[in-house]
Design a protein around this motif. Structure first.
Motif, PDB file in Angstrom:
ATOM      1  N   ASN A  52      37.877  21.161  72.895  1.00 25.21           N
ATOM      2  CA  ASN A  52      37.558  21.685  71.567  1.00 25.21           C
ATOM      3  C   ASN A  52      38.640  22.680  71.192  1.00 25.21           C
ATOM      4  O   ASN A  52      38.631  23.824  71.619  1.00 25.21           O
ATOM      5  CB  ASN A  52      36.187  22.367  71.575  1.00 25.21           C
ATOM      6  CG  ASN A  52      35.828  22.939  70.215  1.00 25.21           C
ATOM      7  OD1 ASN A  52      36.589  22.805  69.259  1.00 25.21           O
ATOM      8  ND2 ASN A  52      34.674  23.569  70.125  1.00 25.21           N
ATOM      9  N   THR A  54      39.294  24.310  68.655  1.00 29.89           N
ATOM     10  CA  THR A  54      38.978  25.475  67.843  1.00 29.89           C
ATOM     11  C   THR A  54      38.071  26.446  68.568  1.00 29.89           C
ATOM     12  O   THR A  54      37.682  27.468  67.999  1.00 29.89           O
ATOM     13  CB  THR A  54      38.295  25.046  66.523  1.00 29.89           C
ATOM     14  OG1 THR A  54      37.090  24.347  66.847  1.00 29.89           O
ATOM     15  CG2 THR A  54      39.216  24.166  65.712  1.00 29.89           C
ATOM     16  N   ARG A 112      40.071  20.787  55.067  1.00 30.95           N
ATOM     17  CA  ARG A 112      39.135  21.301  56.082  1.00 30.95           C
ATOM     18  C   ARG A 112      39.288  20.544  57.401  1.00 30.95           C
ATOM     19  O   ARG A 112      39.178  21.128  58.482  1.00 30.95           O
ATOM     20  CB  ARG A 112      37.697  21.214  55.553  1.00 30.95           C
ATOM     21  CG  ARG A 112      37.349  22.303  54.542  1.00 30.95           C
ATOM     22  CD  ARG A 112      35.863  22.294  54.214  1.00 30.95           C
ATOM     23  NE  ARG A 112      35.519  21.163  53.368  1.00 30.95           N
ATOM     24  CZ  ARG A 112      35.507  21.206  52.038  1.00 30.95           C
ATOM     25  NH1 ARG A 112      35.824  22.326  51.410  1.00 30.95           N
ATOM     26  NH2 ARG A 112      35.173  20.144  51.328  1.00 30.95           N
ATOM     27  N   HIS A 113      39.555  19.240  57.290  1.00 29.62           N
ATOM     28  CA  HIS A 113      39.763  18.449  58.503  1.00 29.62           C
ATOM     29  C   HIS A 113      40.976  18.960  59.286  1.00 29.62           C
ATOM     30  O   HIS A 113      40.916  19.142  60.506  1.00 29.62           O
ATOM     31  CB  HIS A 113      39.954  16.981  58.156  1.00 29.62           C
ATOM     32  CG  HIS A 113      40.509  16.157  59.281  1.00 29.62           C
ATOM     33  ND1 HIS A 113      39.757  15.818  60.398  1.00 29.62           N
ATOM     34  CD2 HIS A 113      41.752  15.616  59.481  1.00 29.62           C
ATOM     35  CE1 HIS A 113      40.504  15.118  61.224  1.00 29.62           C
ATOM     36  NE2 HIS A 113      41.712  14.977  60.696  1.00 29.62           N
ATOM     37  N   THR A 116      40.311  22.222  61.129  1.00 26.17           N
ATOM     38  CA  THR A 116      39.340  22.231  62.235  1.00 26.17           C
ATOM     39  C   THR A 116      39.628  21.204  63.319  1.00 26.17           C
ATOM     40  O   THR A 116      38.951  21.189  64.342  1.00 26.17           O
ATOM     41  CB  THR A 116      37.918  21.967  61.697  1.00 26.17           C
ATOM     42  OG1 THR A 116      37.885  20.701  61.030  1.00 26.17           O
ATOM     43  CG2 THR A 116      37.491  23.060  60.733  1.00 26.17           C
ATOM     44  N   SER A 117      40.643  20.355  63.120  1.00 32.16           N
ATOM     45  CA  SER A 117      40.869  19.248  64.048  1.00 32.16           C
ATOM     46  C   SER A 117      41.664  19.643  65.286  1.00 32.16           C
ATOM     47  O   SER A 117      41.730  18.872  66.241  1.00 32.16           O
ATOM     48  CB  SER A 117      41.614  18.115  63.334  1.00 32.16           C
ATOM     49  OG  SER A 117      42.907  18.543  62.940  1.00 32.16           O
ATOM     50  N   ILE A 137      37.369  29.099  56.923  1.00 32.17           N
ATOM     51  CA  ILE A 137      36.737  28.386  58.036  1.00 32.17           C
ATOM     52  C   ILE A 137      36.949  29.178  59.321  1.00 32.17           C
ATOM     53  O   ILE A 137      38.095  29.500  59.661  1.00 32.17           O
ATOM     54  CB  ILE A 137      37.330  26.970  58.187  1.00 32.17           C
ATOM     55  CG1 ILE A 137      37.004  26.125  56.946  1.00 32.17           C
ATOM     56  CG2 ILE A 137      36.806  26.292  59.442  1.00 32.17           C
ATOM     57  CD1 ILE A 137      37.659  24.773  56.941  1.00 32.17           C
ATOM     58  N   ARG A 140      40.035  28.814  62.293  1.00 33.80           N
ATOM     59  CA  ARG A 140      41.162  28.043  61.780  1.00 33.80           C
ATOM     60  C   ARG A 140      42.485  28.649  62.259  1.00 33.80           C
ATOM     61  O   ARG A 140      42.573  29.832  62.608  1.00 33.80           O
ATOM     62  CB  ARG A 140      41.134  28.021  60.253  1.00 33.80           C
ATOM     63  CG  ARG A 140      41.403  29.389  59.601  1.00 33.80           C
ATOM     64  CD  ARG A 140      41.685  29.235  58.118  1.00 33.80           C
ATOM     65  NE  ARG A 140      41.808  30.502  57.420  1.00 33.80           N
ATOM     66  CZ  ARG A 140      42.916  31.242  57.407  1.00 33.80           C
ATOM     67  NH1 ARG A 140      43.978  30.868  58.085  1.00 33.80           N
ATOM     68  NH2 ARG A 140      42.953  32.386  56.733  1.00 33.80           N
TER      69      ARG A 140
END
Length: 337
Positions: A52, A54, A112-113, A116-117, A137, A140
């Motif tokens: 993950n 993020t 946004r993708h 957060t990706s 976000i 980020r």
């Protein structure tokens, strides 16, 4: 039955190391022994563990990539900015991933993708039409805006847009024009609004008439400049000069009116904004406002690198001076005007 999602503890158990070692091997592989790194990677493959990117414990993981989001890959305006970005980021061993925000149905969802990706260590955004909420976000990476800006304290590198519009109008007024029109950028764009404000303010300070019917909406593209040319040709009373909010639109306008037998600058004068490469090669050469686009790219990249190094989401903003470039597309108004 659904398979249990693997955790970092599962990877540590299979690899025979601590969870801290797993974290280091994934986020900073150069600081662990090759045998340890291989054991961790094998354990990741065996367990199906997914990082993950993020998550807070991996905030400093480096991908070696910076994403650049721009609104139109076909617009030649961005070429020098991209060259400036690459001149700083490539020696710093960052690759550039360039994406078009307007190529899909929902540009804010795409933004946004990307935020957060976990695909990049930072983003450089050249599209100010997106809402500030799309960037708000948690977790980020750093974001720097280039050329455009948003209504929140995001770091940006941009030019004196309002001053540039005033320089364009002032030059036309010095030549003797009193009937001056304007071709805007797209609605809701910060550059559109700022340059229009500069246009209106300059007319007011010079005591020149402001005619709303002489303000034509464009979208920074050559096609919209050609449409503005057709709109100008259809006017019962035409302005003798126009300030167009981008050079691409000025190119489209010039071609359209010349095909109709109109001479530039003898019948109408035009001034653009940007100083793109083709501006000096037109006939006549395009009088315009120069944005130092390579410098914008360099400064945006330097600012983003500093934010990546410090892990900060905050940074300064910089406003760079514009330059008036006089060529042949603007002259004194026709005698009968």
């Amino acid at each position: 039955m659904d398979r249990k999602v693997a955790t970092i503890q599962d990877v540590a158990r299979v690899a025979g190391v601590s969870t801290a070692t797993v974290s280091r091997a994934l986020s900073k592989p150069s600081v662990v022994a090759t045998s340890t790194r291989d054991a961790v990677l094998n354990a990741v493959a065996e367990t199906g563990y997914r990082v993950n990117a993020t998550a807070s414990n991996l905030r400093r993981q480096r991908t070696g990539t910076v994403i650049v989001l721009l609104p139109n890959l076909n617009n030649s305006f961005f070429s020098q900015i991209l060259a400036g970005l690459a001149s700083v980021l490539t020696p710093a061993q960052f690759g550039l991933l360039i994406a078009d925000t307007q190529s899909g149905p929902d540009p804010e969802e795409r933004l946004r993708h990307y935020l957060t990706s976990g695909q990049a260590d930072g983003l450089i955004l050249l599209d100010g039409s997106l809402s500030p909420e799309a960037i708000s976000i948690p977790g980020r990476p750093p974001v720097v805006l280039a050329c455009e800006w948003m209504g929140q304290d995001l770091p940006s590198v941009r030019v004196e847009n309002e001053k540039g519009a005033a320089l364009a109008v002032g030059h036309l007024a010095q030549l003797g024009h009193r009937r001056i029109g304007h071709v805007t950028g797209p609605p809701g764009n910060v550059l559109t609004e700022t340059r229009l404000d500069g246009f209106r303010s300059a007319l007011g300070s010079l005591g020149l008439p402001l005619r709303e019917d002489w303000i034509v909406e464009g979208d920074f593209s050559m096609d919209s400049g050609a449409a503005a040319g057709r709109a100008w040709l259809a006017m019962n009373e035409r302005p003798t000069a126009l300030f167009l909010s981008s050079d691409e639109m000025a190119v489209g306008f010039l071609g359209e009116v010349q095909r109709a037998g109109i001479r530039v600058p003898e019948d109408v004068s035009i001034v653009g904004f940007d100083n793109i490469e083709i501006a000096q090669h037109l006939s006549p050469g395009l009088t315009t406002i120069r944005q130092p686009r390579t410098q914008i790219g360099v400064r945006a990249a330097e600012l983003l690198l500093a934010m990546i190094e410090t892990g900060s989401l905050e940074g300064p903003s910089e406003i760079i001076e514009v330059e008036f470039i006089r060529r042949g597309s603007a002259a004194r108004p026709p005698q009968e005007a």
